[in-house]
Design an enzyme around this catalytic site. Structure first.
Site, PDB file in Angstrom:
ATOM      1  N   TYR A   1      38.581  27.540  35.712  1.00 59.40           N
ATOM      2  CA  TYR A   1      39.575  28.307  34.604  1.00 59.40           C
ATOM      3  C   TYR A   1      40.412  27.115  33.837  1.00 59.40           C
ATOM      4  O   TYR A   1      40.985  26.175  34.463  1.00 59.40           O
ATOM      5  CB  TYR A   1      40.841  28.904  35.357  1.00 59.40           C
TER       6      TYR A   1
ATOM      7  N   HIS B   1      32.722  30.862  43.934  1.00 55.43           N
ATOM      8  CA  HIS B   1      32.785  31.433  42.881  1.00 55.43           C
ATOM      9  C   HIS B   1      31.867  32.450  42.578  1.00 55.43           C
ATOM     10  O   HIS B   1      32.029  33.877  42.361  1.00 55.43           O
ATOM     11  CB  HIS B   1      33.253  30.546  41.744  1.00 55.43           C
TER      12      HIS B   1
ATOM     13  N   LEU C   1      43.658  45.347  36.669  1.00 54.58           N
ATOM     14  CA  LEU C   1      44.145  46.106  35.516  1.00 54.58           C
ATOM     15  C   LEU C   1      43.427  46.184  34.379  1.00 54.58           C
ATOM     16  O   LEU C   1      43.389  46.894  33.268  1.00 54.58           O
ATOM     17  CB  LEU C   1      45.319  45.203  34.767  1.00 54.58           C
TER      18      LEU C   1
ATOM     19  N   ILE D   1      45.074  40.815  42.408  1.00 52.73           N
ATOM     20  CA  ILE D   1      45.614  39.756  41.813  1.00 52.73           C
ATOM     21  C   ILE D   1      45.630  39.790  40.302  1.00 52.73           C
ATOM     22  O   ILE D   1      45.016  39.098  39.704  1.00 52.73           O
ATOM     23  CB  ILE D   1      44.792  38.502  42.253  1.00 52.73           C
TER      24      ILE D   1
ATOM     25  N   SER E   1      49.211  37.593  34.674  1.00 54.61           N
ATOM     26  CA  SER E   1      49.975  37.773  33.172  1.00 54.61           C
ATOM     27  C   SER E   1      50.630  36.376  33.283  1.00 54.61           C
ATOM     28  O   SER E   1      51.278  35.568  33.999  1.00 54.61           O
ATOM     29  CB  SER E   1      51.120  38.647  33.607  1.00 54.61           C
TER      30      SER E   1
ATOM     31  N   ASN F   1      54.603  44.145  37.881  1.00 54.57           N
ATOM     32  CA  ASN F   1      53.551  44.103  38.834  1.00 54.57           C
ATOM     33  C   ASN F   1      53.932  43.663  40.274  1.00 54.57           C
ATOM     34  O   ASN F   1      53.550  44.810  41.162  1.00 54.57           O
ATOM     35  CB  ASN F   1      52.264  42.817  38.459  1.00 54.57           C
TER      36      ASN F   1
END
Ligand SMILES: NC(=O)c1ccc[n+]([C@@H]2O[C@H](COP(=O)([O-])OP(=O)(O)OC[C@H]3O[C@@H](n4cnc5c(N)ncnc54)[C@H](OP(=O)(O)O)[C@@H]3O)[C@@H](O)[C@H]2O)c1
Length: 310
Positions: free
Chosen positions: A80, A139, A222, A266, A269, A278
């Site tokens: 990331y 991953h 989400l 998980i 935001s 959340n």
């Protein structure tokens, strides 16, 4: 490995120590892993954070808002923002008691072997500003043999750099193969895509994992703010449940995942208000009837489908 009785004892003991018997009507806040330890069921994702889309300090403030609200689990990865998300997490957790946090990171498949895993892990630890991870995940599956990755993970556990390990994006076939590898059964979670609009794992992978008490860490809970499935946020069922709880449609998506007591979610935001929204979902669980209403609006497939991925 610790038996169920021992694990329950550990949970009771912990709840008693903190005086935290869950109030009636709330969902459990933690899940028991195959090694007998417990893990928070709600965390904060960090994909796309630390990339400069929003000011660094604003994103760090969002993660801190979650920590202050009691969300102790943070999910990140060396991938990331090319380490930037781990650096963001490192800045956000600075000053917090490390023992109260639950940090998960992931190794790239091409780094998940003898030549690179240790170097990747140590770099993640440096960026996070910690000397251990609570959980380290492969991953996704690459060309390094699973047995080599498991060996490296186990060595990192023995050396105290990680508490335990798991995998991500492994389908049923991969998981079966993993269980045939020596100490492959020490795998503690499978982190896979799961949301109301993508329920393929319910056909085969989820029951198989449940049979082995390996929880799912649901990523994209989400549906990436509804982007992954048309009609999700506008659905009448979602709006009906939202109205009953005073939720936004996004909170309903999260509540759907968390209705299943062995699921970890998980959501990500970079906005404090969203992180707090959340966190509030655990306090207002769906009834079984509400869960069924959503389930019927977006049914799971009735046949095996390839693992959905992002
Ligand atoms: N293992 C893997 O291969 C893998 C793959 C994908 C993701 N993951 C992990 O899973 C985490 C979650 O998945 P994801 O980030 O792809 O997507 P997600 O959590 O399903 O959705 C994130 C989106 O929802 C918005 N959002 C979050 N809470 C909200 C709220 N209460 N109200 C309105 N909007 C809200 C966010 O925007 P704002 O920032 O504006 O709130 C963002 O656009 C990732 O961050 C990552 O840690 C793992």
């Amino acid at each position: 490995m610790v038996g169920d009785v021992h694990a329950d004892d550990a949970r009771d003991d912990r709840n008693t120590r903190r005086g935290e018997t869950p109030p009636h009507g709330t969902t459990p806040q933690e899940v028991t892993l195959p090694d007998g330890s417990v893990m928070p069921r709600l965390g904060m994702g960090t994909w796309y954070l630390g990339e400069g889309r929003r000011p660094f300090d604003d994103e760090a403030a969002a993660l801190r808002a979650g920590l202050d609200a009691g969300v102790r689990l943070i999910d990140t990865a060396e991938m990331y923002a090319d380490g930037g998300a781990e650096r963001l997490v490192g800045a956000a957790i600075d000053g917090y008691d490390r023992g109260s946090l639950y940090l998960v990171s992931k190794v790239y498949p091409h780094n998940a072997g003898r030549r690179h895993l240790r170097r990747s892990l140590e770099a993640s630890l440096r960026r996070l500003g910690t000397d251990y991870l609570d959980m380290y995940l492969l991953h996704w599956r690459g060309s390094v043999p699973l047995r080599e990755t498991v060996d490296c993970m186990e060595r990192a556990v023995d050396d105290g750099l990680i508490r335990r390990w798991g995998v991500s994006n492994l389908d049923l076939h991969d998981m079966r193969e993993l269980m045939d590898v020596s100490r492959g059964s020490h795998c503690c979670v499978d982190q896979v895509l799961y949301h109301l609009g993508s329920r393929g794992i319910e056909v085969d992978l989820l029951p198989w994992l449940r049979g082995r008490h390996i929880p799912v860490m649901a990523y994209c809970p989400l549906a990436q703010a509804g982007r992954l499935r048309d009609g999700l946020l506008g659905s009448a069922a979602v709006h009906e449940v939202a109205a009953a709880h005073g939720f936004t449609p996004m909170q309903v998506l999260l509540a759907f995942v968390l209705h299943q007591p062995d699921m970890i979610a998980i959501p990500r935001s970079g906005v404090p208000e969203h992180v707090l929204a959340n966190a509030a979902v655990l306090d207002s669980p769906l009834s079984d009837a509400e869960y069924e209403l959503l389930s019927q609006a977006f049914p799971a497939p009735d046949h095996p489908v390839p693992l959905d991925m992002e």
